[in-house]
Design a protein around this motif. Structure first.
Motif, PDB file in Angstrom:
ATOM      1  N   SER A  26       0.727  -1.210  -0.027  1.00  0.00           N
ATOM      2  CA  SER A  26       0.021  -0.035   0.165  1.00  0.00           C
ATOM      3  C   SER A  26       0.902   1.338  -0.091  1.00  0.00           C
ATOM      4  CB  SER A  26      -0.886  -0.102   1.221  1.00  0.00           C
ATOM      5  OG  SER A  26      -0.252   0.012   2.493  1.00  0.00           O
ATOM      6  N   SER A  27       1.948   1.189   0.043  1.00  0.00           N
ATOM      7  CA  SER A  27       3.084   2.288   0.013  1.00  0.00           C
ATOM      8  C   SER A  27       3.209   2.646  -1.630  1.00  0.00           C
ATOM      9  CB  SER A  27       4.690   2.169   0.314  1.00  0.00           C
ATOM     10  OG  SER A  27       4.777   0.747  -0.749  1.00  0.00           O
ATOM     11  N   ASP A  28       2.244   2.026  -2.416  1.00  0.00           N
ATOM     12  CA  ASP A  28       2.075   2.517  -3.809  1.00  0.00           C
ATOM     13  C   ASP A  28       0.662   3.202  -3.572  1.00  0.00           C
ATOM     14  OD1 ASP A  28       0.576   2.026  -6.235  1.00  0.00           O
ATOM     15  OD2 ASP A  28       2.457   1.413  -7.025  1.00  0.00           O
ATOM     16  N   SER A  29       0.605   4.242  -4.056  1.00  0.00           N
ATOM     17  CA  SER A  29      -0.609   4.993  -3.682  1.00  0.00           C
ATOM     18  C   SER A  29      -1.751   4.536  -4.766  1.00  0.00           C
ATOM     19  CB  SER A  29      -0.500   6.551  -3.917  1.00  0.00           C
ATOM     20  OG  SER A  29       0.776   6.873  -3.026  1.00  0.00           O
ATOM     21  N   ASP A  30      -1.516   4.038  -5.847  1.00  0.00           N
ATOM     22  CA  ASP A  30      -2.586   3.699  -6.875  1.00  0.00           C
ATOM     23  C   ASP A  30      -2.979   2.287  -6.253  1.00  0.00           C
ATOM     24  OD1 ASP A  30      -2.024   5.584  -8.485  1.00  0.00           O
ATOM     25  OD2 ASP A  30      -1.325   4.322 -10.115  1.00  0.00           O
ATOM     26  N   GLN A  31      -2.149   1.528  -5.344  1.00  0.00           N
ATOM     27  CA  GLN A  31      -2.729   0.350  -4.808  1.00  0.00           C
ATOM     28  C   GLN A  31      -3.574   0.778  -3.680  1.00  0.00           C
ATOM     29  OE1 GLN A  31      -3.745  -2.605  -4.747  1.00  0.00           O
ATOM     30  NE2 GLN A  31      -1.849  -4.073  -4.232  1.00  0.00           N
ATOM     31  N   LEU A  32      -3.223   1.681  -2.867  1.00  0.00           N
ATOM     32  CA  LEU A  32      -3.877   2.036  -1.584  1.00  0.00           C
ATOM     33  C   LEU A  32      -5.159   2.641  -1.945  1.00  0.00           C
ATOM     34  CD1 LEU A  32      -4.263   2.465   1.459  1.00  0.00           C
ATOM     35  CD2 LEU A  32      -2.924   4.564   1.146  1.00  0.00           C
ATOM     36  N   TYR A  33      -5.373   3.570  -3.110  1.00  0.00           N
ATOM     37  CA  TYR A  33      -6.608   4.062  -3.483  1.00  0.00           C
ATOM     38  C   TYR A  33      -7.504   3.104  -4.148  1.00  0.00           C
ATOM     39  CZ  TYR A  33      -9.690   7.519  -6.155  1.00  0.00           C
ATOM     40  OH  TYR A  33     -10.575   8.032  -6.502  1.00  0.00           O
ATOM     41  N   LEU A  34      -7.152   2.061  -4.972  1.00  0.00           N
ATOM     42  CA  LEU A  34      -7.828   1.166  -5.362  1.00  0.00           C
ATOM     43  C   LEU A  34      -8.359   0.021  -4.412  1.00  0.00           C
ATOM     44  CD1 LEU A  34      -9.288   0.426  -8.288  1.00  0.00           C
ATOM     45  CD2 LEU A  34      -7.233  -0.931  -8.837  1.00  0.00           C
ATOM     46  N   SER A  35      -7.537  -0.349  -3.751  1.00  0.00           N
ATOM     47  CA  SER A  35      -7.943  -1.417  -2.834  1.00  0.00           C
ATOM     48  C   SER A  35      -8.794  -0.882  -1.463  1.00  0.00           C
ATOM     49  CB  SER A  35      -6.798  -2.263  -2.467  1.00  0.00           C
ATOM     50  OG  SER A  35      -5.612  -1.345  -1.634  1.00  0.00           O
ATOM     51  N   ASP A 136      -1.857   6.464 -17.324  1.00  0.00           N
ATOM     52  CA  ASP A 136      -1.647   6.397 -15.869  1.00  0.00           C
ATOM     53  C   ASP A 136      -3.223   6.800 -15.343  1.00  0.00           C
ATOM     54  OD1 ASP A 136       0.992   5.811 -15.913  1.00  0.00           O
ATOM     55  OD2 ASP A 136       1.387   7.919 -15.549  1.00  0.00           O
ATOM     56  N   VAL A 137      -4.024   5.615 -15.611  1.00  0.00           N
ATOM     57  CA  VAL A 137      -5.340   6.153 -15.390  1.00  0.00           C
ATOM     58  C   VAL A 137      -5.876   6.213 -13.989  1.00  0.00           C
ATOM     59  CG1 VAL A 137      -6.029   3.624 -15.464  1.00  0.00           C
ATOM     60  CG2 VAL A 137      -7.918   5.391 -15.993  1.00  0.00           C
ATOM     61  N   ILE A 138      -5.511   5.310 -12.917  1.00  0.00           N
ATOM     62  CA  ILE A 138      -5.557   5.676 -11.924  1.00  0.00           C
ATOM     63  C   ILE A 138      -5.050   6.635 -10.998  1.00  0.00           C
ATOM     64  CG2 ILE A 138      -5.355   4.574  -9.347  1.00  0.00           C
ATOM     65  CD1 ILE A 138      -6.993   2.597 -11.088  1.00  0.00           C
ATOM     66  N   THR A 139      -3.864   6.886 -11.356  1.00  0.00           N
ATOM     67  CA  THR A 139      -3.296   8.373 -11.063  1.00  0.00           C
ATOM     68  C   THR A 139      -4.128   9.424 -11.385  1.00  0.00           C
ATOM     69  OG1 THR A 139      -1.199   7.302 -11.027  1.00  0.00           O
ATOM     70  CG2 THR A 139      -1.202   9.899 -10.850  1.00  0.00           C
ATOM     71  N   GLU A 140      -4.719   9.317 -12.708  1.00  0.00           N
ATOM     72  CA  GLU A 140      -5.581  10.599 -13.187  1.00  0.00           C
ATOM     73  C   GLU A 140      -6.840  10.552 -12.705  1.00  0.00           C
ATOM     74  OE1 GLU A 140      -5.877   9.995 -17.387  1.00  0.00           O
ATOM     75  OE2 GLU A 140      -3.852  10.455 -17.821  1.00  0.00           O
ATOM     76  N   ILE A 141      -7.325   9.464 -12.142  1.00  0.00           N
ATOM     77  CA  ILE A 141      -8.538   9.351 -11.265  1.00  0.00           C
ATOM     78  C   ILE A 141      -8.646  10.238 -10.031  1.00  0.00           C
ATOM     79  CG2 ILE A 141     -10.340   7.870 -10.187  1.00  0.00           C
ATOM     80  CD1 ILE A 141      -9.894   5.913 -12.504  1.00  0.00           C
ATOM     81  N   ARG A 142      -7.247   9.695  -9.564  1.00  0.00           N
ATOM     82  CA  ARG A 142      -6.962  10.169  -8.074  1.00  0.00           C
ATOM     83  C   ARG A 142      -6.958  11.774  -7.930  1.00  0.00           C
ATOM     84  NH1 ARG A 142      -1.583   7.540  -7.308  1.00  0.00           N
ATOM     85  NH2 ARG A 142      -1.546   9.538  -5.909  1.00  0.00           N
ATOM     86  N   ALA A 143      -6.668  12.458  -9.129  1.00  0.00           N
ATOM     87  CA  ALA A 143      -6.417  13.848  -9.362  1.00  0.00           C
ATOM     88  C   ALA A 143      -7.690  14.451  -8.691  1.00  0.00           C
ATOM     89  CB  ALA A 143      -5.948  14.284 -10.605  1.00  0.00           C
ATOM     90  N   THR A 144      -8.798  14.016  -9.151  1.00  0.00           N
ATOM     91  CA  THR A 144     -10.079  14.750  -8.590  1.00  0.00           C
ATOM     92  C   THR A 144     -10.676  14.153  -7.288  1.00  0.00           C
ATOM     93  OG1 THR A 144     -10.757  15.006 -10.970  1.00  0.00           O
ATOM     94  CG2 THR A 144     -12.486  15.128  -9.185  1.00  0.00           C
TER      95      THR A 144
END
Length: 390
Positions: A26-35, A136-144
């Motif tokens: 979960s130190s990977d922010s996309d992992q933490l966000y999605l999971s 980088d779709v998850i990263t883009e989603i996280r922006a909002t």
């Protein structure tokens, strides 16, 4: 936290794959966000008609209670130890992962660009198609950010402001001897101020690995962390970017202080940076681009005769960085407030941080944290902007 993953669905459709796979801690922010699951060791998240986790038995109970997944599966359910005995550890892991995917009708996956090559090759060896994602779709989603995420940033910023106040109090109460700051009879150093910042953050439920308390020549290098005695009459840049320990969301703020009497040139640079800061904020609104906000800062500096990277891409003095960046689970994330900045949208949380730098003069920077709203922006920073301390 309700996430809009429709952009991920569209990306998977355009790539013609069955799902999206992350293999990381979960130190990977996309992992933490999605999971929605915080674990120190790597685990697997699959997005395919919902979020599905594959975890060790150690994390199974907690994942079921804490994650955002529709299903949570243990590796033990796939006869992990028997497979290890038959195939060895690594091949066993890949066979289990392939079965996990097959059980959900997944034969092909998109993965992050920095997905582990060993896992990708191992999956291919057992017949799963693996393709790096095209964006980088998850990263883009996280922006909002959702309202809940914005509140997480707000909480982190409150801790940040408490730590900035603690740092400012040390400088304000310092005495001056031979041009050096002293506190309680000892030389006041960058390290001592950082310690006060870190302790204060911990008391407010936040933490950081490093911060910037840079004086004089050190302050002329934007990312110089600073060290040694702090001096009177010279600019001291304090840049604090903590992470809330509960939510994992960051904040970010910079102030520049002088204990004593700054030079006329330093005062002029500070006042101009405040003008650039105000110009950037005035430019922030939905539909504007990060480029336009950055250009507003460059206009102020260039009109006053200072170099920027826009006017001279090789300059080593003047305004030598971008105006800002997105902030959230990472301290630097999308959107960009820079020459490459895209459209700003409601829910984007960004920093505004113009600055001027010259080793012969020092450095100045002012930074606040704002969220783009439907009709402009809201400043999440509630801390005064002042330069000279008594």
């Amino acid at each position: 936290m309700e996430k809009d993953l429709s952009a991920l669905d569209s990306a998977l459709d355009s790539m013609g794959v069955d799902g999206f796979l992350i293999d990381a801690a979960s130190s990977d922010s996309d992992q933490l966000y999605l999971s929605g699951f915080d674990a120190p060791d790597a685990f697997t998240t699959l997005y395919a008609d919902g979020v599905h986790l594959l975890v060790s038995s150690l994390e199974y109970g907690r994942a079921k209670k804490e994650s955002d997944a529709e299903t949570v599966t243990r590796t033990a359910e796939y006869n992990f130890h028997e497979k290890v005995s038959e195939y060895g550890w690594k091949e066993a892991e890949m066979r289990i992962l392939a079965e996990f995917l097959a059980d959900r009708g997944v034969e092909s996956v998109a993965v992050p660009e920095r997905f582990p090559v060993g896992t990708a090759d191992g999956l291919r060896d057992v017949g799963v198609s693996v393709s790096p994602e095209e964006t980088d779709v998850i990263t883009e989603i996280r922006a909002t950010k959702t309202d809940e995420e914005i509140e997480h940033v707000r909480v982190a910023q409150k801790a940040n402001e408490a730590s900035m106040q603690a740092a400012e109090d040390l400088l304000s109460s310092a005495t001056v001897e031979d041009g050096i700051l002293y506190h309680d009879g000892e030389v006041l150093t960058s390290e001592r101020v950082k310690e006060e910042i870190e302790v204060t953050l911990l008391r407010h439920g936040a933490a950081l690995d490093e911060t910037i308390v840079a004086c004089g020549v050190d302050a002329a290098d934007p990312h110089n962390r600073g060290s040694g005695p702090l001096k009177a009459d010279e600019a001291i840049i304090i840049d604090i970017f903590p992470r809330d320990k509960a939510s994992k969301y960051h904040a970010d703020m910079t102030r520049t202080f002088v204990k004593g009497d700054p030079s006329d040139e330093m005062r002029a640079r500070y006042n101009l940076t405040h003008e650039a800061f105000d110009a950037a904020l005035e430019a922030v609104e939905p539909g504007a681009t990060g480029t336009e906000v950055h250009d507003a800062v460059c206009d102020v500096y260039e009109n006053a005769g200072y170099e920027t990277l826009r006017s001279d891409s090789n300059t080593e003095t003047g305004f030598i960085h971008s105006t800002g960046h997105g902030i959230g689970l990472d301290v630097h994330e999308l959107p960009k407030v820079s020459p490459a900045g895209g459209e700003l949208k409601p829910g984007h949380v960004i920093t505004i941080e113009p600055g001027l730098y010259d080793p012969e003069v020092g450095g100045v920077r002012i930074e606040d944290l704002v969220v783009v709203t439907e009709d402009g922006y809201e400043n999440l920073t509630d801390y005064p902007i002042e330069f000279v301390l008594d």
